[in-house]
Structures are given as structure tokens and as C-alpha cells.
Design an enzyme around this catalytic site. Sequence first.
Site, PDB file in Angstrom:
ATOM      1  CB  THR A   1      -0.899   0.002   1.256  1.00 49.41           C
ATOM      2  OG1 THR A   1      -1.497   1.286   1.412  1.00 49.41           O
ATOM      3  CG2 THR A   1      -0.108  -0.296   2.531  1.00 49.41           C
ATOM      4  CG  ASP A   2      -1.110   5.028  -0.868  1.00 48.67           C
ATOM      5  OD1 ASP A   2      -1.612   4.394   0.086  1.00 48.67           O
ATOM      6  OD2 ASP A   2      -1.726   5.925  -1.483  1.00 48.67           O
ATOM      7  CD  GLU A   3      -3.051   3.714   4.680  1.00 45.19           C
ATOM      8  OE1 GLU A   3      -2.777   3.597   5.879  1.00 45.19           O
ATOM      9  OE2 GLU A   3      -4.203   3.721   4.242  1.00 45.19           O
TER      10      GLU A   3
ATOM     11  CE1 TYR B   1      -3.253  -2.453   6.095  1.00 46.99           C
ATOM     12  CE2 TYR B   1      -2.964  -0.122   5.570  1.00 46.99           C
ATOM     13  CZ  TYR B   1      -3.155  -1.431   5.165  1.00 46.99           C
ATOM     14  OH  TYR B   1      -3.250  -1.725   3.826  1.00 46.99           O
TER      15      TYR B   1
ATOM     16  CE  LYS C   1      -0.199  -4.437   3.136  1.00 41.05           C
ATOM     17  NZ  LYS C   1      -0.743  -5.735   2.625  1.00 41.05           N
TER      18      LYS C   1
HETATM   19  P1  NAD Z   1     -10.132  -6.731   3.010  1.00 39.20           P
HETATM   20  O1  NAD Z   1     -10.032  -6.419   4.457  1.00 39.20           O
HETATM   21  O2  NAD Z   1     -11.364  -6.414   2.264  1.00 39.20           O
HETATM   22  O3  NAD Z   1      -9.864  -8.307   2.805  1.00 39.20           O
HETATM   23  C1  NAD Z   1      -8.851  -8.990   3.457  1.00 39.20           C
HETATM   24  C2  NAD Z   1      -9.095 -10.482   3.268  1.00 39.20           C
HETATM   25  O4  NAD Z   1      -8.021 -11.189   3.904  1.00 39.20           O
HETATM   26  C3  NAD Z   1     -10.396 -10.992   3.908  1.00 39.20           C
HETATM   27  O5  NAD Z   1     -11.064 -11.833   3.000  1.00 39.20           O
HETATM   28  C4  NAD Z   1      -9.923 -11.760   5.122  1.00 39.20           C
HETATM   29  O6  NAD Z   1     -10.783 -12.841   5.484  1.00 39.20           O
HETATM   30  C5  NAD Z   1      -8.566 -12.265   4.657  1.00 39.20           C
HETATM   31  N1  NAD Z   1      -7.648 -12.537   5.774  1.00 39.20           N
HETATM   32  C6  NAD Z   1      -7.390 -11.762   6.850  1.00 39.20           C
HETATM   33  N2  NAD Z   1      -6.499 -12.371   7.665  1.00 39.20           N
HETATM   34  C7  NAD Z   1      -6.168 -13.543   7.065  1.00 39.20           C
HETATM   35  C8  NAD Z   1      -5.275 -14.587   7.392  1.00 39.20           C
HETATM   36  N3  NAD Z   1      -4.559 -14.553   8.523  1.00 39.20           N
HETATM   37  N4  NAD Z   1      -5.147 -15.631   6.541  1.00 39.20           N
HETATM   38  C9  NAD Z   1      -5.893 -15.674   5.405  1.00 39.20           C
HETATM   39  N5  NAD Z   1      -6.765 -14.726   5.059  1.00 39.20           N
HETATM   40  C10 NAD Z   1      -6.899 -13.660   5.871  1.00 39.20           C
HETATM   41  O7  NAD Z   1      -8.865  -6.061   2.349  1.00 39.20           O
HETATM   42  P2  NAD Z   1      -8.721  -5.339   0.924  1.00 39.20           P
HETATM   43  O8  NAD Z   1      -9.128  -3.928   1.070  1.00 39.20           O
HETATM   44  O9  NAD Z   1      -9.322  -6.204  -0.122  1.00 39.20           O
HETATM   45  O10 NAD Z   1      -7.126  -5.351   0.774  1.00 39.20           O
HETATM   46  C11 NAD Z   1      -6.451  -6.461   0.232  1.00 39.20           C
HETATM   47  C12 NAD Z   1      -4.959  -6.188   0.273  1.00 39.20           C
HETATM   48  O11 NAD Z   1      -4.666  -5.015  -0.466  1.00 39.20           O
HETATM   49  C13 NAD Z   1      -4.408  -5.948   1.681  1.00 39.20           C
HETATM   50  O12 NAD Z   1      -3.150  -6.570   1.764  1.00 39.20           O
HETATM   51  C14 NAD Z   1      -4.274  -4.438   1.785  1.00 39.20           C
HETATM   52  O13 NAD Z   1      -3.219  -4.083   2.655  1.00 39.20           O
HETATM   53  C15 NAD Z   1      -3.947  -4.087   0.344  1.00 39.20           C
HETATM   54  N6  NAD Z   1      -4.360  -2.737  -0.087  1.00 39.20           N
HETATM   55  C16 NAD Z   1      -5.629  -2.293   0.141  1.00 39.20           C
HETATM   56  C17 NAD Z   1      -6.013  -1.018  -0.316  1.00 39.20           C
HETATM   57  C18 NAD Z   1      -7.410  -0.507  -0.104  1.00 39.20           C
HETATM   58  O14 NAD Z   1      -7.675   0.652  -0.450  1.00 39.20           O
HETATM   59  N7  NAD Z   1      -8.337  -1.273   0.430  1.00 39.20           N
HETATM   60  C19 NAD Z   1      -5.084  -0.231  -0.998  1.00 39.20           C
HETATM   61  C20 NAD Z   1      -3.782  -0.722  -1.212  1.00 39.20           C
HETATM   62  C21 NAD Z   1      -3.446  -1.974  -0.751  1.00 39.20           C
HETATM   63  O1  TDX Z   2     -15.674   7.256   8.942  1.00 48.67           O
HETATM   64  C1  TDX Z   2     -14.662   7.683   8.367  1.00 48.67           C
HETATM   65  N1  TDX Z   2     -14.478   9.042   8.239  1.00 48.67           N
HETATM   66  C2  TDX Z   2     -13.381   9.594   7.655  1.00 48.67           C
HETATM   67  O2  TDX Z   2     -13.255  10.815   7.579  1.00 48.67           O
HETATM   68  C3  TDX Z   2     -13.659   6.815   7.793  1.00 48.67           C
HETATM   69  C4  TDX Z   2     -13.823   5.322   7.889  1.00 48.67           C
HETATM   70  C5  TDX Z   2     -12.570   7.389   7.187  1.00 48.67           C
HETATM   71  N2  TDX Z   2     -12.412   8.730   7.131  1.00 48.67           N
HETATM   72  C6  TDX Z   2     -11.222   9.280   6.461  1.00 48.67           C
HETATM   73  C7  TDX Z   2      -9.897   8.745   6.949  1.00 48.67           C
HETATM   74  C8  TDX Z   2      -9.044   8.804   5.698  1.00 48.67           C
HETATM   75  O3  TDX Z   2      -8.474  10.089   5.563  1.00 48.67           O
HETATM   76  O4  TDX Z   2     -11.309   8.912   5.089  1.00 48.67           O
HETATM   77  C9  TDX Z   2     -10.026   8.593   4.560  1.00 48.67           C
HETATM   78  C10 TDX Z   2     -10.055   7.160   4.046  1.00 48.67           C
HETATM   79  O5  TDX Z   2     -10.186   6.314   5.179  1.00 48.67           O
HETATM   80  P1  TDX Z   2     -10.187   4.711   5.041  1.00 48.67           P
HETATM   81  O6  TDX Z   2     -11.270   4.313   4.102  1.00 48.67           O
HETATM   82  O7  TDX Z   2     -10.193   4.151   6.424  1.00 48.67           O
HETATM   83  O8  TDX Z   2      -8.827   4.467   4.280  1.00 48.67           O
HETATM   84  P2  TDX Z   2      -7.299   4.787   4.634  1.00 48.67           P
HETATM   85  O9  TDX Z   2      -7.099   4.979   6.077  1.00 48.67           O
HETATM   86  O10 TDX Z   2      -6.863   5.901   3.723  1.00 48.67           O
HETATM   87  O11 TDX Z   2      -6.621   3.393   4.206  1.00 48.67           O
HETATM   88  C11 TDX Z   2      -7.074   2.714   2.993  1.00 48.67           C
HETATM   89  O12 TDX Z   2      -6.209   2.954   1.924  1.00 48.67           O
HETATM   90  C12 TDX Z   2      -4.983   2.292   1.895  1.00 48.67           C
HETATM   91  C13 TDX Z   2      -7.262   1.226   3.227  1.00 48.67           C
HETATM   92  O13 TDX Z   2      -8.111   0.997   4.334  1.00 48.67           O
HETATM   93  C14 TDX Z   2      -5.962   0.516   3.381  1.00 48.67           C
HETATM   94  O14 TDX Z   2      -6.167  -0.891   3.460  1.00 48.67           O
HETATM   95  C15 TDX Z   2      -5.089   0.814   2.187  1.00 48.67           C
HETATM   96  O15 TDX Z   2      -3.827   0.277   2.386  1.00 48.67           O
END
Ligand code: NAD
Ligand code: TDX
Length: 335
Positions: free
Chosen positions: A131-133, A156, A160
Amino acid sequence: MSNTAVNSILVTGGAGSIGANFIYYLVEKHPDVRVVNLDALTYAGNLENLKEIEGHPRYRFVRGRIQDNKLVAGLIREEMIEAVVNLAAESHVDRSIAGPEVFVETNVRGTLVLLDEARKAGVQRFLQVSTDEVYGSLGPDGSFTESTPLAPNSPYSACKAGADFLVRAYYRTYGFPTLITRCSNNYGPYQFPEKLIPLMILNAMQDKELPVYGDGMNVRDWIYVKDHCAALSMVLFRGKPGDVYNIGGNAEKPNLDIVRIILKLLGKPQSLIRFVQDRPGHDRRYAIDASKIQRELGWIPEWKFEKGIARTVEWYMANRAWWERIISGDYQKYY
Ligand code: NAD
Ligand code: TDX
């Protein structure tokens, strides 16, 4: 476009939001590929996300944790896995602030177990979905490149980053062919309603307040999940082992703009917005420089934000039963 040497792919975390979208993408676009999905089905895992692929001859689901070394080793051998794509993670920043331990366990230790078993079994490619985070927070200018030093600020992102360092070490130390992608904020179908966009859509649809942290001016770079999936696929099949690839949607927006757009699309009043206490350690701005993946692999995001967000709002309107089962907890009775 597939590398024919990589036909049998272990996707972890495939019942989550990006994982499910990615499995559909792989099976549809790569007819030579077989996918095994290993997912623990935590609160974020939902097999309803994969209903359309249940029983597909090139897809198999296995419930289990990536930290389970015996299970992982057995699966890699039994399925003759040639590539691993690690999406399994605890993914929500607010949960990591409330309880970091499980983030270390899954995101760090789980990645180590996967790396180790995959290496011992001679897996040919290992893609870590990061992730970019991990780069930390930006001021008003500039963007993250692949050489920006890692400076994570939440439990988190620290976990990562820890996983990214292990992945790098496995390449440098053992010559294990790893790849890392670092993507910005995803949105789109199947996203669990704890993340900003689905939470705000569902609250607005139910005439509930929309909780905006702090002043609402934190900026994220939004990418439609299908563009992320296309990029992952390119890196998996054609990326250079040992390399990192940034992925971004070219759609930087303050949170307040996102919330206002959602309310407008749903025809709901702006008075639903509530400013609430800020998230501790809240990163101010993320922005991705994705020129490397564009230049080297020819990837470009196809979804403009306006089109992607409209499609996402439509998806949540059309899939009320899906999210109602999440809100009621019934989705976990599916398995
Ligand atoms: P999500 O939380 O929707 O899904 C995570 C999945 O992983 C779930 O199905 C969960 O059951 C499974 N899981 C959790 N712990 C596990 C374990 N110990 N063993 C096997 N499975 C397990 O997450 P997402 O938003 O789909 O993100 C997927 C990946 O992409 C993550 O690695 C996250 O860090 C990365 N990512 C997410 C975002 C975003 O914006 N959501 C952005 C960049 C990178
Ligand atoms: O209720 C809310 N109100 C609010 O203002 C929530 C849930 C979030 N926010 C803000 C926090 C962040 O600035 O919105 C922005 C986005 O929040 P999230 O959806 O929690 O995302 P973020 O914290 O940016 O992280 C996400 O992007 C990178 C994903 O959850 C990560 O898994 C990914 O790596």
C-alpha cells in the site's frame, strides 16, 4: 499476455474486496490460469463476494490462515502452485489503532510464513500486495515514488512496511523472485462498509449521519478497484523480480469532496455531514507517482473518478441484500 510458465496461482485473501475482484479478473482474462483462494474468512472475508465463480472448474476455495505453515506448504505442493499473490491482511487503519496485535500476526508473520513455504517449494513468482501508506504522509506538494523512504505512521502501515522489508530480504538474501505493488485507496464493488466510500454511501442511503474525521481535508488518491486488478495482473506476469511498482488512480481528492459527491449522487442533503474527532496519527495526504508501471508495463488507469464513483453508488443501490447481510451479521452464516 500470460506468462505460460505461471498457470497455477495461489491468491490469499481472495474473499476480501480487492481479492474477490482480482480473482474474477484473473479467471476471466487468463483462460490458462487456475486459481486457489486461501482465506481465513475473518470479519472482512465474505464468500458471497465470490458467488458467481462458485463451482468454476478453474477455481478452488480453501478456508485457512496464511500463518498456518503446514496448510500453506501442503496446498502449494498439492496444487503445484507456481505463483503466489498475497492479498490476505488486516486492512483497516482504525482497527489497527484499537488492536494492533492481529495486524502483526497476519500482515507480518503471515507474510513470512507464505514467503518461506513458497520459497522452499520453488514457487516462481511471489507478488506482495502492499500500500502507499507505507511511505507515510505528504505535505501539499509532491508524490510517492518507488524510492521514497518508508515512514509508516499507523500500526497497519507499520505492519505492511514490515512485510515489504521481509519480501525485499527474501529477494536479496535467497534470490527468491518477489514483486511488490504499492497502491493508493481503492473503491468499487464488494468493499466492506468500514472504509470511507462504502460507509458514506450506506449511511447516506439510510439517512444516517456521515462522520468526517477532523476538518475533512485529508487527501487520498482514489483508484477504481478494477484498474488495480489490471495492474496487479501485469506486475504478476510481466514485472521484474525484486522490483516495486506504485499504482495510483490519478484522482487526488479531500475526503470532504468525496462525501459531498456521494450525497449529490444519492440526492441526499449535505446536512447529513458530521465532523467528528480526528483519527490519531491521521496521514494528511497520499499521492502516487505511477510513472514506472506506465512506462515499463504500459498500465494506465481506465476509470475516471466520476465514472467509477457513479458506478460504485449504483452497485451499492443494486446490491442492498449484500450489504444488509453484512450489517445484520448474516453474511457470516453463509459458511
Ligand atoms: P479486506 O479487508 O477487504 O480483505 C482482506 C481479506 O483477507 C479478507 O477476506 C480476510 O478474510 C482475509 N484474511 C485476513 N487475515 C487472514 C489470514 N490470517 N489468513 C488468510 N486470510 C486472511 O482487504 P482489501 O481492502 O481487499 O485489501 C487487500 C490487500 O490489499 C491488503 O493486503 C491491503 O493491505 C492491500 N491494499 C488495500 C487497499 C485498499 O484501499 N483497500 C489499498 C492498497 C493496498
Ligand atoms: O468514517 C470515516 N471518516 C473519515 O473521515 C472513515 C472510515 C474514514 N475517514 C477518512 C480517513 C481517511 O483520511 O477517510 C479517509 C479514508 O479512510 P479509510 O477508508 O479508512 O482508508 P485509509 O485509512 O486511507 O486506508 C485505505 O487505503 C490504503 C485502506 O483501508 C488501506 O487498506 C489501504 O492500504
